[in-house]
Enzyme design. Structure first.
Site, PDB file in Angstrom:
ATOM      1  N   GLY A 195       0.816  -1.195   0.000  1.00 54.11           N
ATOM      2  CA  GLY A 195       0.000   0.000   0.000  1.00 54.11           C
ATOM      3  C   GLY A 195       0.856   1.254   0.000  1.00 54.11           C
ATOM      4  N   SER A 196       0.390   2.283   0.693  1.00 56.98           N
ATOM      5  CA  SER A 196       1.065   3.582   0.641  1.00 56.98           C
ATOM      6  C   SER A 196       2.423   3.612   1.325  1.00 56.98           C
ATOM      7  CB  SER A 196       0.160   4.652   1.251  1.00 56.98           C
ATOM      8  OG  SER A 196      -0.937   4.892   0.400  1.00 56.98           O
ATOM      9  N   THR A 197       2.762   2.546   2.086  1.00 55.03           N
ATOM     10  CA  THR A 197       4.120   2.520   2.653  1.00 55.03           C
ATOM     11  C   THR A 197       5.161   2.398   1.550  1.00 55.03           C
ATOM     12  OG1 THR A 197       4.012   0.112   2.969  1.00 55.03           O
ATOM     13  CG2 THR A 197       3.347   1.516   4.834  1.00 55.03           C
TER      14      THR A 197
END
EC number: 3.4.16.4
Length: 604
Positions: A304-306
């Site tokens: 995801g956004s990591t």
């Protein structure tokens, strides 16, 4: 002439030779005795010289035995010398089945001492009646074993062995693994370092009496070599803290499972690694594979956004971008690309690259990635270790998944920029963040304290520092991870919320919640990654995973005596010190949401 006057007749020649003389009889006896003596001497020569070895072996087989000398497995310590795995002496009860069966009247008493029925014990012995050795019970408590041996049942003996004991139980289960009944590692570090820990059993020859009891030690055949001790990088205190907080959070949000990894950014040493659900390594029987699997290294998730900081790392490295320019147009929060709606949580309009991280803009990350050469982006991701094993040496470690760059389709390139279409392990993700924290130097994660672990420069120190400063805005007021803030310490990090993959695309209401962070941000020492799988009560990474990071790292910093760098303020020394954001983007109102709702893309 009367009878008395008759002359005495001489014996005839025939009567004189009618029987053997005494001399002849003597000679015959002597001859027989001589022949018998020769026969005995010949037999003795045959037994003592010609076939001596055969009979010696036969005698030894009945009374002389070579028995093993058990050795203790090496102790595993945490970095502070606290024992995590120790070997305790036990006694195994062995038996010569035929001898016990010859004394069948003793079987009931023996069965009672062993805690079984006489019928079952007799059946067990009869099945093995042709053997000279069998186990009755493995690894008994020495006191209980002595009670069995005190019965004096013929053919029953004791053999010293060792059993592994794990003082921390389920807290360190997935890191350490466990051993089998023969004291050989089966999983985890017990398996990875089995040859180091096991040592080599010795051997000695002994004489047993007819009841099978050892009456004399004859000689030592091979000296025992005890196993060598192992000191890990794990800090038992931090490990327990991570375990406790993660377990509590999984219960609070009703999640399926979760993982947490904490690294020392300057050495790559793994200070804590927790995977839930867990099991008790002191009682492995009955556990499931799902319980025993160390998900932090064997399981993969879409990050995801990591993943966005590494897309930004490629952008900064290309020279096309700086933290403050150029501006990226994210429009009204919806961007149709190859027939797919890539969405942001809120309309953000023009954003700086820093603003893309602060507001966790999927559109911004995708547009930055698409503006770069595909091979360049792929090489940047590979440089941070994605798609490759970290080299930790943990058994069964996954390398994750990253498609080869030249096979990327445009939509894949866009979605990978915000963490879809690729897989990482929690350990991989933690190591990538540790690389940013250590001025762009990557170390191979290690479970061994103070191991030889030289680093490799992945990105320039300047770009690494810029990215850490950009990530500070994520935990500042207006960022997506305000719940990761730690009093008196600056925190840099990134939230992530990824839909779970499903047949034909992604599940609409099932998520993985992630947070990856660096503390203290101004002088990085620790990196922590939290992954919570399929929470049912909330799912945003900033609300579900960030609080675990905050509580665990708050304790870890104090346990390690890391000096505070942000006394009296939540956020200091960074781009928001004057009240404005990087590139003039004022921080939005505080919120605890990230890009979860915006990431509703299907598998291209």
């Amino acid at each position: 002439m009367n009878r008395l006057q008759r002359p005495i007749a001489k014996p005839s020649a025939r009567r004189q030779g009618a029987g053997p003389s005494a001399r002849r009889r003597m000679l015959l006896v002597i001859a027989v005795l001589a022949a018998a003596s020769v026969g005995l001497m010949a037999r003795a020569f045959d037994l003592q010289v010609v076939r001596k070895q055969f009979y010696q072996d036969q005698g030894d087989a009945r009374f002389l035995r070579e028995v093993p000398i058990a050795v203790s497995r090496g102790t595993i310590f945490d970095r502070n010398g606290e024992p995590l795995a120790v070997s305790t002496p036990m006694v195994s009860i062995t038996v010569v089945p035929s001898e016990v069966l010859d004394n069948a009247d003793r079987i009931p008493a023996l069965a009672q001492a062993l805690g079984t029925s006489a019928d079952d014990l007799k059946a067990y012995l009869e099945q093995r009646a042709d053997r000279e050795f069998a186990y009755l019970r493995r690894q008994m408590n020495p006191d209980a074993a002595q009670a069995v041996l005190a019965l004096g049942v013929p053919g029953v003996n004791g053999q010293r062995e060792y059993k592994r004991y794990y003082p921390s139980g389920e807290v360190t289960a997935h890191v350490l693994g466990f051993t089998n009944i023969d004291d050989h590692g089966q999983e985890g570090l017990e398996l990875a370092f089995d040859s180091w820990l096991s040592g080599k059993p010795g051997a000695k020859r002994v004489i047993r009496d007819r009841m099978g009891h050892i009456v004399e030690d004859v000689e030592q055949v091979r000296a025992p070599q005890p196993g060598q001790n192992l000191t890990l990088s794990i800090d038992r205190r931090i490990q327990f803290l991570a375990y406790s907080e993660l377990k509590k959070q999984l219960e609070d949000v009703d999640a399926d499972s979760g993982e947490m990894v904490i690294l020392d950014v300057h050495t790559g040493e793994i200070l804590a690694m927790v995977s839930l659900p867990t099991y008790n390594p002191n009682a492995v029987n009955g556990t499931t594979g799902a319980q025993r699997r160390n998900r932090a290294v064997t399981d993969v998730v879409e990050p995801g956004s990591t993943m966005k900081p590494f897309t930004l790392a490629a952008g900064l490295s290309s020279g096309k971008y700086t933290p403050t320019s150029p501006l990226v147009d994210t429009g009204n929060g919806h961007w149709m690309y190859y027939g797919h709606d890539i969405r942001d949580d809120t309309p953000n309009g023009l954003l700086t690259p820093t603003g893309v991280l602060t507001k966790s803009s999927n559109i911004g990350a995708a547009k930055i990635s698409l503006s770069l050469d595909t091979q360049f982006v792929y090489d940047a991701y590979k440089a941070f270790g994605f798609g490759d094993s970290t080299g930790s040496g943990f058994p069964g470690e996954s390398s994750g998944f990253l498609k080869v760059g030249h096979t990327w389709r445009p939509l894949e390139k866009a979605t990978m920029a915000f963490g879809y279409g690729m897989n990482v392990t929690p350990l991989q993700l933690a190591n990538a963040y540790a690389t940013l924290a250590d001025d762009g130097v990557m170390h191979s994660p290690t479970f061994i304290k103070e191991g030889d672990n030289d680093g490799k420069q992945i990105v320039s120190p300047q770009i690494a520092r810029e990215l850490v400063a950009m990530l500070e805005t994520v935990t500042a007021p207006g960022g997506t991870a305000t719940r990761a803030q730690i009093a008196n310490y600056s925190v840099a990090g990134k939230t992530g919320t990824a839909h779970l993959a499903a047949i034909g695309g992604y599940a609409k209401n099932n998520y993985n919640s992630l947070f990856a962070g660096i503390v203290p941000a101004t002088a990085p020492r620790l990196v922590g990654v939290v992954v919570i799988n399929n929470p049912k009560k909330g799912y945003f990474g900033g609300a579900v995973s960030a609080p675990v990071f905050q509580r665990v790292m708050d304790g870890a910093l104090r346990l390690l005596d890391v000096p505070p760098d942000n006394i009296g303020r939540w956020y200091v020394g960074g781009p928001l010190q004057s009240g404005g954001g990087l590139a003039g983007n004022a921080p939005p109102p505080a919120n605890n949401q990230d890009d979860a709702a915006a990431a509703e893309v299907v598998d291209p």
